[in-house]
Design an enzyme around this catalytic site. Structure first.
Site, PDB file in Angstrom:
ATOM      1  N   THR A 282      15.050 -40.996  -2.347  1.00 31.13           N
ATOM      2  CA  THR A 282      15.195 -39.984  -3.449  1.00 31.13           C
ATOM      3  C   THR A 282      16.635 -39.063  -3.317  1.00 31.13           C
ATOM      4  O   THR A 282      17.286 -39.354  -4.572  1.00 31.13           O
ATOM      5  CB  THR A 282      13.880 -38.914  -3.455  1.00 31.13           C
ATOM      6  OG1 THR A 282      12.836 -39.470  -3.775  1.00 31.13           O
ATOM      7  CG2 THR A 282      14.369 -37.813  -4.534  1.00 31.13           C
TER       8      THR A 282
ATOM      9  N   GLU B 200       9.615 -32.868  -2.813  1.00 31.07           N
ATOM     10  CA  GLU B 200      10.257 -33.504  -4.124  1.00 31.07           C
ATOM     11  C   GLU B 200      10.464 -35.006  -3.853  1.00 31.07           C
ATOM     12  O   GLU B 200      11.335 -35.367  -4.523  1.00 31.07           O
ATOM     13  CB  GLU B 200      11.319 -32.597  -4.850  1.00 31.07           C
ATOM     14  CG  GLU B 200      10.890 -31.180  -5.132  1.00 31.07           C
ATOM     15  CD  GLU B 200      11.960 -30.221  -5.986  1.00 31.07           C
ATOM     16  OE1 GLU B 200      12.176 -31.100  -6.823  1.00 31.07           O
ATOM     17  OE2 GLU B 200      12.227 -29.320  -5.821  1.00 31.07           O
TER      18      GLU B 200
ATOM     19  N   THR C 214       7.213 -43.034  -1.509  1.00 33.66           N
ATOM     20  CA  THR C 214       7.002 -43.429   0.142  1.00 33.66           C
ATOM     21  C   THR C 214       6.546 -42.296   0.878  1.00 33.66           C
ATOM     22  O   THR C 214       5.488 -42.322   1.662  1.00 33.66           O
ATOM     23  CB  THR C 214       8.394 -44.050   0.270  1.00 33.66           C
ATOM     24  OG1 THR C 214       8.797 -45.221  -0.688  1.00 33.66           O
ATOM     25  CG2 THR C 214       8.017 -44.687   1.501  1.00 33.66           C
TER      26      THR C 214
ATOM     27  N   ARG D 249      18.346 -22.864  -9.035  1.00 26.46           N
ATOM     28  CA  ARG D 249      19.275 -22.498 -10.091  1.00 26.46           C
ATOM     29  C   ARG D 249      18.134 -22.153 -11.215  1.00 26.46           C
ATOM     30  O   ARG D 249      17.047 -22.255 -11.344  1.00 26.46           O
ATOM     31  CB  ARG D 249      20.137 -23.685 -10.322  1.00 26.46           C
ATOM     32  CG  ARG D 249      21.153 -24.103  -9.317  1.00 26.46           C
ATOM     33  CD  ARG D 249      21.916 -25.367  -9.836  1.00 26.46           C
ATOM     34  NE  ARG D 249      21.058 -26.562 -10.523  1.00 26.46           N
ATOM     35  CZ  ARG D 249      20.536 -27.445  -9.714  1.00 26.46           C
ATOM     36  NH1 ARG D 249      20.618 -27.610  -8.440  1.00 26.46           N
ATOM     37  NH2 ARG D 249      20.065 -28.417 -10.378  1.00 26.46           N
TER      38      ARG D 249
ATOM     39  N   LEU E 240      19.237 -30.242  -5.310  1.00 22.34           N
ATOM     40  CA  LEU E 240      17.966 -29.395  -4.640  1.00 22.34           C
ATOM     41  C   LEU E 240      17.914 -28.020  -4.561  1.00 22.34           C
ATOM     42  O   LEU E 240      17.169 -27.290  -3.660  1.00 22.34           O
ATOM     43  CB  LEU E 240      17.329 -30.008  -3.516  1.00 22.34           C
ATOM     44  CG  LEU E 240      16.851 -31.840  -3.934  1.00 22.34           C
ATOM     45  CD1 LEU E 240      16.490 -32.338  -2.488  1.00 22.34           C
ATOM     46  CD2 LEU E 240      15.746 -31.903  -4.814  1.00 22.34           C
TER      47      LEU E 240
ATOM     48  N   TRP F 114      15.101 -37.524 -17.700  1.00 24.84           N
ATOM     49  CA  TRP F 114      14.028 -36.833 -17.195  1.00 24.84           C
ATOM     50  C   TRP F 114      12.542 -37.067 -17.747  1.00 24.84           C
ATOM     51  O   TRP F 114      12.507 -37.211 -18.990  1.00 24.84           O
ATOM     52  CB  TRP F 114      14.544 -35.291 -17.283  1.00 24.84           C
ATOM     53  CG  TRP F 114      15.899 -34.796 -16.847  1.00 24.84           C
ATOM     54  CD1 TRP F 114      16.875 -34.669 -17.430  1.00 24.84           C
ATOM     55  CD2 TRP F 114      15.958 -34.580 -15.536  1.00 24.84           C
ATOM     56  NE1 TRP F 114      17.904 -34.292 -16.595  1.00 24.84           N
ATOM     57  CE2 TRP F 114      17.553 -34.057 -15.369  1.00 24.84           C
ATOM     58  CE3 TRP F 114      15.274 -34.322 -14.101  1.00 24.84           C
ATOM     59  CZ2 TRP F 114      18.152 -33.632 -14.314  1.00 24.84           C
ATOM     60  CZ3 TRP F 114      15.918 -34.043 -13.122  1.00 24.84           C
ATOM     61  CH2 TRP F 114      17.250 -33.753 -13.124  1.00 24.84           C
TER      62      TRP F 114
ATOM     63  N   GLU G  21       0.747  -1.197   0.168  1.00 22.67           N
ATOM     64  CA  GLU G  21      -0.066   0.115   0.090  1.00 22.67           C
ATOM     65  C   GLU G  21       0.986   1.102   0.175  1.00 22.67           C
ATOM     66  O   GLU G  21       0.444   2.254  -0.645  1.00 22.67           O
ATOM     67  CB  GLU G  21      -0.968   0.067   1.245  1.00 22.67           C
ATOM     68  CG  GLU G  21      -2.003  -1.056   1.333  1.00 22.67           C
ATOM     69  CD  GLU G  21      -1.252  -2.189   2.092  1.00 22.67           C
ATOM     70  OE1 GLU G  21      -0.176  -2.515   1.972  1.00 22.67           O
ATOM     71  OE2 GLU G  21      -1.959  -2.954   2.746  1.00 22.67           O
TER      72      GLU G  21
ATOM     73  N   GLY H  11       9.858 -39.153  -3.226  1.00 21.76           N
ATOM     74  CA  GLY H  11       9.490 -40.208  -3.914  1.00 21.76           C
ATOM     75  C   GLY H  11       7.780 -40.715  -3.522  1.00 21.76           C
ATOM     76  O   GLY H  11       7.500 -40.071  -2.584  1.00 21.76           O
TER      77      GLY H  11
HETATM   78  N1  LIG Z   1       9.370 -38.474 -10.827  1.00 13.78           N
HETATM   79  C1  LIG Z   1       9.326 -37.608  -9.827  1.00 13.78           C
HETATM   80  O1  LIG Z   1       8.664 -36.561  -9.621  1.00 13.78           O
HETATM   81  C2  LIG Z   1      10.227 -38.386  -8.720  1.00 13.78           C
HETATM   82  C3  LIG Z   1      10.295 -37.300  -7.498  1.00 13.78           C
HETATM   83  C4  LIG Z   1      10.746 -37.933  -6.568  1.00 13.78           C
HETATM   84  C5  LIG Z   1      11.470 -39.195  -6.533  1.00 13.78           C
HETATM   85  N2  LIG Z   1      11.401 -40.068  -7.834  1.00 13.78           N
HETATM   86  C6  LIG Z   1      12.099 -41.276  -7.984  1.00 13.78           C
HETATM   87  O2  LIG Z   1      11.333 -42.215  -6.798  1.00 13.78           O
HETATM   88  C7  LIG Z   1      12.343 -43.035  -6.297  1.00 13.78           C
HETATM   89  C8  LIG Z   1      12.468 -42.940  -4.868  1.00 13.78           C
HETATM   90  O3  LIG Z   1      11.234 -43.097  -4.134  1.00 13.78           O
HETATM   91  P1  LIG Z   1      10.986 -43.742  -2.881  1.00 13.78           P
HETATM   92  O4  LIG Z   1       9.633 -43.556  -2.542  1.00 13.78           O
HETATM   93  O5  LIG Z   1      12.095 -44.726  -2.878  1.00 13.78           O
HETATM   94  O6  LIG Z   1      11.822 -42.314  -2.029  1.00 13.78           O
HETATM   95  P2  LIG Z   1      11.301 -41.273  -0.972  1.00 13.78           P
HETATM   96  O7  LIG Z   1       9.859 -41.375  -0.644  1.00 13.78           O
HETATM   97  O8  LIG Z   1      11.937 -39.816  -1.466  1.00 13.78           O
HETATM   98  O9  LIG Z   1      12.041 -41.795   0.240  1.00 13.78           O
HETATM   99  C9  LIG Z   1      11.743 -43.033   1.146  1.00 13.78           C
HETATM  100  C10 LIG Z   1      12.372 -42.955   2.305  1.00 13.78           C
HETATM  101  O10 LIG Z   1      12.026 -41.861   3.281  1.00 13.78           O
HETATM  102  C11 LIG Z   1      12.212 -42.292   4.416  1.00 13.78           C
HETATM  103  N3  LIG Z   1      11.495 -41.575   5.562  1.00 13.78           N
HETATM  104  C12 LIG Z   1      11.800 -40.852   6.594  1.00 13.78           C
HETATM  105  N4  LIG Z   1      10.553 -40.457   7.065  1.00 13.78           N
HETATM  106  C13 LIG Z   1       9.604 -41.286   6.735  1.00 13.78           C
HETATM  107  C14 LIG Z   1       8.193 -41.335   6.995  1.00 13.78           C
HETATM  108  N5  LIG Z   1       7.672 -40.817   8.017  1.00 13.78           N
HETATM  109  N6  LIG Z   1       7.499 -42.093   6.127  1.00 13.78           N
HETATM  110  C15 LIG Z   1       7.896 -42.765   5.129  1.00 13.78           C
HETATM  111  N7  LIG Z   1       9.325 -42.695   4.750  1.00 13.78           N
HETATM  112  C16 LIG Z   1      10.101 -41.895   5.451  1.00 13.78           C
HETATM  113  C17 LIG Z   1      12.333 -43.803   4.592  1.00 13.78           C
HETATM  114  O11 LIG Z   1      13.505 -44.215   4.903  1.00 13.78           O
HETATM  115  P3  LIG Z   1      13.902 -44.470   6.448  1.00 13.78           P
HETATM  116  O12 LIG Z   1      13.091 -45.636   6.972  1.00 13.78           O
HETATM  117  O13 LIG Z   1      15.463 -45.024   6.386  1.00 13.78           O
HETATM  118  O14 LIG Z   1      13.968 -43.060   7.068  1.00 13.78           O
HETATM  119  C18 LIG Z   1      11.995 -44.005   3.333  1.00 13.78           C
HETATM  120  O15 LIG Z   1      12.560 -45.418   2.892  1.00 13.78           O
HETATM  121  C19 LIG Z   1      13.550 -42.837  -7.057  1.00 13.78           C
HETATM  122  O16 LIG Z   1      13.690 -43.777  -8.182  1.00 13.78           O
HETATM  123  C20 LIG Z   1      13.479 -41.455  -7.538  1.00 13.78           C
HETATM  124  O17 LIG Z   1      13.905 -41.300  -8.745  1.00 13.78           O
HETATM  125  C21 LIG Z   1      10.710 -39.438  -8.741  1.00 13.78           C
END
Ligand SMILES: NC(=O)c1ccc[n+]([C@@H]2O[C@H](COP(=O)([O-])OP(=O)(O)OC[C@H]3O[C@@H](n4cnc5c(N)ncnc54)[C@H](OP(=O)(O)O)[C@@H]3O)[C@@H](O)[C@H]2O)c1
Length: 370
Positions: free
Chosen positions: A203, A297, A301, A214, A211, A177, A56, A299
């Site tokens: 991830t 960003e 999980t 840039r 991360l 990508w 403002e 995965g």
């Molecule tokens: N296309 C896309 O946009 C994109 C984006 C991201 C990733 N990716 C791909 O996805 C793959 C990885 O996926 P991801 O699912 O394995 O990885 P993620 O979800 O990034 O990491 C999973 C890990 O996070 C940890 N974590 C910590 N706190 C957690 C909680 N409260 N709940 C669940 N997990 C927790 C766990 O390990 P601990 O139990 O040891 O803590 C779990 O194994 C890769 O291939 C990557 O290239 C793709």
């Protein structure tokens, strides 16, 4: 309130101005303001970096003589003395005749007092209804600020890039990508405006990304906090995230029982660690550090766990014109809410498509900020 088409257009302009301040305004809300007389814009402004003039005041300064003019603001003018004097007073002192406000300021130190002060000073105030499309846009523009104030946690956007068939990687974890260079450049802009960028440790290991923000114009003045959810502190110190710790802060959030020697090794390498109980605890810790917005960003999980915990507010999904066609390849949510019936599925508050180079960006809001 009955607004004219011209009123809408000036508010839309004010929203464009607010967007300019997305990166620089936090922890203040980014606001835009347009001062108009007889259909002519006299001055425009947006929130400066903390300590600098609010929208403002900037617009009034740019406008000059504004007696009887109308001010269009995206957020209720403040009524309190913070680092700068109250904007409601500045509007009154300048002799503004009417103020059109897109959204109430939910902060307990404003919350209607700006409107009251203006009305008490004889100014005509039009506050948009909560369901007005421009009111919703204005609240979404300040999603981080509003979520921090109303829910006491950061606003969380889950961003992912998927193939047309909803896969985020191949079965061998290759994901480079999926989205186009245009989409990836946009993500860098989002990182620059986010308080924190967050991934799961898998991830961080699989992609070995830095991360950082840039490829932004202008270059970011600050880097977002980079957060890794890593319950056992198994992020290798050779990971790029760790090796780039001097380029911007990195925080590894571990479980309560993470081995002390691994935490120590990470800290030795320049990374901060913090023990939290669960995802809600992680968000509370980020809130306590002043983080208002998180760009996740991670995965499938981490995404599924956040969804299940009710901690995703918005999903930004880049759908790329490719097909992976493999049921063994990961999807968007590895687990999550899993309703038995469609009727019990999580229903979005809004869903809008946008083109991003050859991709389509689906902008999905699970929760519109209050
Ligand atoms: N296309 C896309 O946009 C994109 C984006 C991201 C990733 N990716 C791909 O996805 C793959 C990885 O996926 P991801 O699912 O394995 O990885 P993620 O979800 O990034 O990491 C999973 C890990 O996070 C940890 N974590 C910590 N706190 C957690 C909680 N409260 N709940 C669940 N997990 C927790 C766990 O390990 P601990 O139990 O040891 O803590 C779990 O194994 C890769 O291939 C990557 O290239 C793709």
């Amino acid at each position: 309130v009955g607004l004219s088409a011209a009123d809408d257009a000036f508010l839309e302009r004010a929203l464009e101005l607010a967007a300019i301040a997305r990166r620089s305004a936090p922890p203040n809300p980014n606001v835009g303001c347009v001062v108009v007389r007889d259909g002519v814009i006299l001055g425009e402004g947006f929130t400066a970096a903390p300590g600098g003039p609010h929208a403002e005041v900037a617009a009034l300064e740019a406008a000059g003589e504004v007696r009887g003019a109308t001010a269009y603001v995206t957020l209720e003018p403040c009524a309190h003395h913070g680092r700068t004097p109250p904007c409601a007073d500045a509007l009154l002192a300048a002799g503004i005749g009417r103020v059109v406000i897109a959204a109430r300021d939910p902060a307990p130190w404003v919350d209607g007092r700006g409107v009251e002060r203006l009305r008490a000073g004889g100014v005509a105030v039009d506050l948009l209804g909560e369901q007005h499309p421009l009111a919703i846009r204005a609240r979404c523009e300040n999603a981080g600020f509003r979520t921090a104030v109303t829910l006491g946690r950061p606003h969380v956007t889950y961003k992912a890039a998927v193939s047309l068939d909803g896969r985020t990687a191949t079965r061998t974890s290759d994901s480079r990508w999926i989205s186009s260079p245009e989409s990836r450049r946009l993500v860098h802009e989002w990182r620059a405006a986010a308080g924190a960028v967050l991934v799961g440790v898998d991830t961080a290991i699989a992609d070995d990304a830095t991360l950082t923000a840039r490829d932004c114009v202008p270059a970011p003045a600050r880097q977002p906090l980079r957060v890794v959810l890593d319950r056992t502190a198994r992020l290798p110190i050779t990971a790029r995230l760790v090796r780039t710790a001097s380029a911007g802060p990195v925080l590894v959030m571990t479980g309560p029982d993470a081995p002390a020697e691994r935490r120590a090794a990470l800290e030795e390498a320049g990374v901060e660690t913090a023990a939290v109980d669960d995802l809600a605890g992680a968000m509370a810790a980020l809130h306590a550090r002043g983080v208002q917005s998180v760009l996740c960003e991670g995965g499938q999980t981490v995404a599924g766990a956040l969804l299940e915990a009710g901690l995703i507010d918005r999903i930004a999904l880049f759908v790329a014109p490719i097909v992976i066609g493999d049921p063994a390849a990961p999807g968007i949510f590895g687990a999550g809410i899993a309703p038995a019936r469609v009727a019990d599925a999580l229903r979005l508050a809004s869903l809008e498509p946008r083109t991003s180079g050859p991709d389509i960006l689906l902008d999905a809001w699970i929760r519109i900020p209050a």
